[in-house]
Design an enzyme around this catalytic site. Sequence first.
Site, PDB file in Angstrom:
ATOM      1  N   HIS A 179       0.789  -1.227   0.200  1.00 17.89           N
ATOM      2  CA  HIS A 179      -0.091  -0.213   0.146  1.00 17.89           C
ATOM      3  C   HIS A 179       0.778   1.339  -0.252  1.00 17.89           C
ATOM      4  O   HIS A 179       0.465   2.105   0.298  1.00 17.89           O
ATOM      5  CB  HIS A 179      -0.827  -0.036   1.313  1.00 17.89           C
ATOM      6  CG  HIS A 179      -0.718  -0.167   2.101  1.00 17.89           C
ATOM      7  ND1 HIS A 179       0.539   0.033   3.244  1.00 17.89           N
ATOM      8  CD2 HIS A 179      -1.470  -1.378   3.377  1.00 17.89           C
ATOM      9  CE1 HIS A 179       1.160  -1.013   4.441  1.00 17.89           C
ATOM     10  NE2 HIS A 179       0.207  -1.975   4.152  1.00 17.89           N
ATOM     11  N   HIS A 228     -14.138  -3.530   9.659  1.00 20.42           N
ATOM     12  CA  HIS A 228     -14.533  -3.177  10.976  1.00 20.42           C
ATOM     13  C   HIS A 228     -15.909  -2.752  11.539  1.00 20.42           C
ATOM     14  O   HIS A 228     -16.430  -2.701  10.657  1.00 20.42           O
ATOM     15  CB  HIS A 228     -13.130  -1.983  11.692  1.00 20.42           C
ATOM     16  CG  HIS A 228     -12.221  -2.366  11.373  1.00 20.42           C
ATOM     17  ND1 HIS A 228     -11.522  -3.405  12.508  1.00 20.42           N
ATOM     18  CD2 HIS A 228     -11.213  -2.013  10.407  1.00 20.42           C
ATOM     19  CE1 HIS A 228     -10.025  -2.717  11.948  1.00 20.42           C
ATOM     20  NE2 HIS A 228      -9.756  -2.755  10.970  1.00 20.42           N
ATOM     21  N   ASN A 259      -4.850   2.848   7.535  1.00 23.55           N
ATOM     22  CA  ASN A 259      -4.086   2.466   7.643  1.00 23.55           C
ATOM     23  C   ASN A 259      -2.396   2.373   6.459  1.00 23.55           C
ATOM     24  O   ASN A 259      -3.043   1.225   6.746  1.00 23.55           O
ATOM     25  CB  ASN A 259      -2.387   2.373   9.296  1.00 23.55           C
ATOM     26  CG  ASN A 259      -1.573   2.750   9.203  1.00 23.55           C
ATOM     27  OD1 ASN A 259      -0.727   3.678   8.600  1.00 23.55           O
ATOM     28  ND2 ASN A 259      -1.233   2.321  10.162  1.00 23.55           N
ATOM     29  N   ASP A 301      -6.662  -3.575  -0.142  1.00 28.99           N
ATOM     30  CA  ASP A 301      -6.537  -4.039   1.593  1.00 28.99           C
ATOM     31  C   ASP A 301      -7.868  -3.802   1.912  1.00 28.99           C
ATOM     32  O   ASP A 301      -7.788  -3.117   3.598  1.00 28.99           O
ATOM     33  CB  ASP A 301      -5.707  -2.414   2.120  1.00 28.99           C
ATOM     34  CG  ASP A 301      -4.494  -2.881   3.146  1.00 28.99           C
ATOM     35  OD1 ASP A 301      -5.063  -3.602   3.747  1.00 28.99           O
ATOM     36  OD2 ASP A 301      -4.549  -1.848   4.206  1.00 28.99           O
TER      37      ASP A 301
HETATM   38 ZN   LIG Z   1      -0.050  -2.503   5.876  1.00 33.16          ZN
END
Ligand SMILES: [Zn+2]
Length: 427
Positions: A236, A313, A282, A309
Amino acid sequence: MGIWILNGLTVDANNVQTKKHVLVENDKIAQVLDASNGEVPQTAGHEVIDAAGKLVSPGFIDMHVHLREPGFEHKENIATGTRSAARGGFTTIACMPNTRPVIDTVDTVNYILDKAATEGVVRVIPYGTITKNELGRELTDFAALKEAGVIGYTDDGVGVQSAQMMKDAMALAASLGMPIIAHCEDDTLVVGAPVNEGTFATKHGLKGIPNESEAIHVGRDVLLAEATGVHYHVCHVSTEQSVRLIRHAKQFGIKVTAEVCPHHLLLSEEDIPGMDANWKMNPPLRTPRDVQAVIEGLEDGTIDIIVTDHAPHTEEEKAKGMMLAPFGILGFETAFSLLYTKFVLTGKWTLGFLVDRMTKKPADVFGLPYGTLEVGSVADITIVDLDTTKAVLKEEIVSRSKNTPFIGWELQGWPVVTIASGKIVWS
Ligand SMILES: [Zn+2]
């Protein structure tokens, strides 16, 4: 009985577009015929899918996903995560090992592979961790993890803080012919920061995550990769400095590859509407200048592939607000339509470029036999409706979690049929 997919549009990396008929038998692509002359094959006894006007692509490949099982099944599990992937057109996904327990033993690798085989609907390939418990103190048994079926080693979620530990890991991985996949983050530069160090942090009185926290690890690691000869893959990429360092390393023949996520290609810190934690991930959303740099990096081949990614949640967790909520957003179900709408329909990229970076290129980077429609290959196929415009609706999300900043976005280019190993897993 097989499946004939008739009159679909196929595209290669050079954006050469051809109308084809594709026959799937058992788990393989059995025949591919040129459809441009109007001939229709003998389809008696087979299921037929009319793909006229639709894209017929190799199944998408996502080399960076979080399925949350074992340990965090309230967010996602292998059953729900693979269905969410299938809705997004993904047929091969590589899951990150920051579960609980972390994937640092053969038993946990076997657990993932067994669950994926019995409850998953698309192919799941696990990563193993670099260090035990991702604590950065002791290397895992790389040889045993390789034997068990991991595709590489990563402590994703945290950076490996010790340069010596990373060098040892790279030397060991190189000796086994395996890649090191790095979440690049220097902890000493990011203490307690939820967002990028920039205008949003300043406006809201928050600590910021500086670009150097990522780029320092990239710079360190490309030098260690040069010293050890390992295949080093950067997770990422989000900063202009990281792109510059990777570009420089590639010019020197260092074996480095890199990935970028749709949100880092599309959003900057200036787009964050307020303290909504569905915009917290992140690495964080950076500046418009960084966004431009990762786009250019992908376009010129510095960055090799697109990953999501996917990081589910729960709503309760995300409701804790920008400071306390965990990092991460969903990825599978909007990845293609976001990039198709914002880059292909706007004329910035060709359809062939986008498809290549989500299929063949990731397969090439990781040596996987997927991402192709060649006769004899595994029948992983995604059929995409390129014409319908539709809003991203929370109630349609298949993932167990709903944390995405893209709710309400009007997008075009939706996967409508996903075939994994010859089976229809989404339609
Ligand atoms: Zn990561």
